[in-house]
Motif scaffolding. Structure first.
Motif, PDB file in Angstrom:
ATOM      1  N   UNK A 135       6.916  -6.341 -12.559  1.00  0.00           N
ATOM      2  CA  UNK A 135       5.837  -5.419 -12.179  1.00  0.00           C
ATOM      3  C   UNK A 135       5.306  -5.764 -10.793  1.00  0.00           C
ATOM      4  N   UNK A 136       5.150  -7.059 -10.496  1.00  0.00           N
ATOM      5  CA  UNK A 136       4.693  -7.464  -9.162  1.00  0.00           C
ATOM      6  C   UNK A 136       5.711  -7.036  -8.108  1.00  0.00           C
TER       7      UNK A 136
ATOM      8  N   UNK B 285      -1.024  -2.055  -8.843  1.00  0.00           N
ATOM      9  CA  UNK B 285       0.160  -2.461  -9.602  1.00  0.00           C
ATOM     10  C   UNK B 285       0.385  -3.971  -9.469  1.00  0.00           C
ATOM     11  N   UNK B 286       0.222  -4.491  -8.273  1.00  0.00           N
ATOM     12  CA  UNK B 286       0.396  -5.934  -8.053  1.00  0.00           C
ATOM     13  C   UNK B 286      -0.645  -6.725  -8.833  1.00  0.00           C
ATOM     14  N   UNK B 287      -1.893  -6.282  -8.789  1.00  0.00           N
ATOM     15  CA  UNK B 287      -2.952  -6.967  -9.536  1.00  0.00           C
ATOM     16  C   UNK B 287      -2.654  -6.932 -11.030  1.00  0.00           C
TER      17      UNK B 287
ATOM     18  N   UNK C 180      -1.100   7.818   2.734  1.00  0.00           N
ATOM     19  CA  UNK C 180      -0.556   6.466   2.788  1.00  0.00           C
ATOM     20  C   UNK C 180      -1.557   5.452   2.238  1.00  0.00           C
ATOM     21  N   UNK C 181      -2.821   5.601   2.579  1.00  0.00           N
ATOM     22  CA  UNK C 181      -3.828   4.663   2.097  1.00  0.00           C
ATOM     23  C   UNK C 181      -4.034   4.783   0.590  1.00  0.00           C
ATOM     24  N   UNK C 182      -3.924   5.977   0.074  1.00  0.00           N
ATOM     25  CA  UNK C 182      -4.020   6.159  -1.383  1.00  0.00           C
ATOM     26  C   UNK C 182      -2.840   5.461  -2.061  1.00  0.00           C
ATOM     27  N   UNK C 183      -1.645   5.635  -1.512  1.00  0.00           N
ATOM     28  CA  UNK C 183      -0.467   4.979  -2.072  1.00  0.00           C
ATOM     29  C   UNK C 183      -0.569   3.454  -1.952  1.00  0.00           C
ATOM     30  N   UNK C 184      -1.135   2.964  -0.856  1.00  0.00           N
ATOM     31  CA  UNK C 184      -1.330   1.525  -0.697  1.00  0.00           C
ATOM     32  C   UNK C 184      -2.264   0.971  -1.760  1.00  0.00           C
ATOM     33  N   UNK C 185      -3.327   1.707  -2.056  1.00  0.00           N
ATOM     34  CA  UNK C 185      -4.259   1.232  -3.088  1.00  0.00           C
ATOM     35  C   UNK C 185      -3.612   1.257  -4.477  1.00  0.00           C
ATOM     36  N   UNK C 186      -2.765   2.232  -4.731  1.00  0.00           N
ATOM     37  CA  UNK C 186      -2.047   2.271  -6.013  1.00  0.00           C
ATOM     38  C   UNK C 186      -1.100   1.077  -6.112  1.00  0.00           C
ATOM     39  N   UNK C 187      -0.390   0.783  -5.046  1.00  0.00           N
ATOM     40  CA  UNK C 187       0.505  -0.369  -5.030  1.00  0.00           C
ATOM     41  C   UNK C 187      -0.246  -1.678  -5.225  1.00  0.00           C
ATOM     42  N   UNK C 188      -1.408  -1.791  -4.608  1.00  0.00           N
ATOM     43  CA  UNK C 188      -2.230  -2.993  -4.789  1.00  0.00           C
ATOM     44  C   UNK C 188      -2.653  -3.138  -6.244  1.00  0.00           C
TER      45      UNK C 188
END
Length: 95
Positions: free
Chosen positions: A66-67, A31-33, A21-29
């Motif tokens: 993308x955001x 993408x937002x950036x 989950x934390x790996x996926x959260x960092x990937x999502x972050x």
């Protein structure tokens, strides 16, 4: 007896989410950036001159999409159940 409780409590410490989950959260972050980076720019050096690049397709359409995808990915990353969670639920139901 108190020593046994301390050992038992420290060994049962778990994070709210799993490693996946934390790996996926960092990937999502990331993408937002990326979406916000794509939105940046388009300004003019001279405040008396208007630059039409501010209304480019990339800044008005692609970057917000993308955001939005990044935020949806974050929701998925938080809600995703890992195999450990599923196994813990099965074990809890058996007791």
């Amino acid at each position: 007896m108190a020593k046994n409780l301390k050992k038992e409590n420290s060994s049962n410490f778990d994070f709210a989410l799993g490693k996946q989950n934390y790996v996926l959260l960092s990937i999502g972050f990331a993408i937002i950036v990326l979406g916000f980076i794509l939105m940046a720019g388009g300004g003019s050096e001279d405040p008396n001159v208007f630059n039409d690049d501010i209304y480019s397709f990339r800044r008005i359409t692609v970057a917000p999409i993308i955001v939005l995808i990044g935020f949806l990915f974050e929701i998925y990353a938080i809600m995703k159940r890992t195999n450990d969670d599923k196994q813990n639920d099965v074990a809890a139901n058996e007791k």
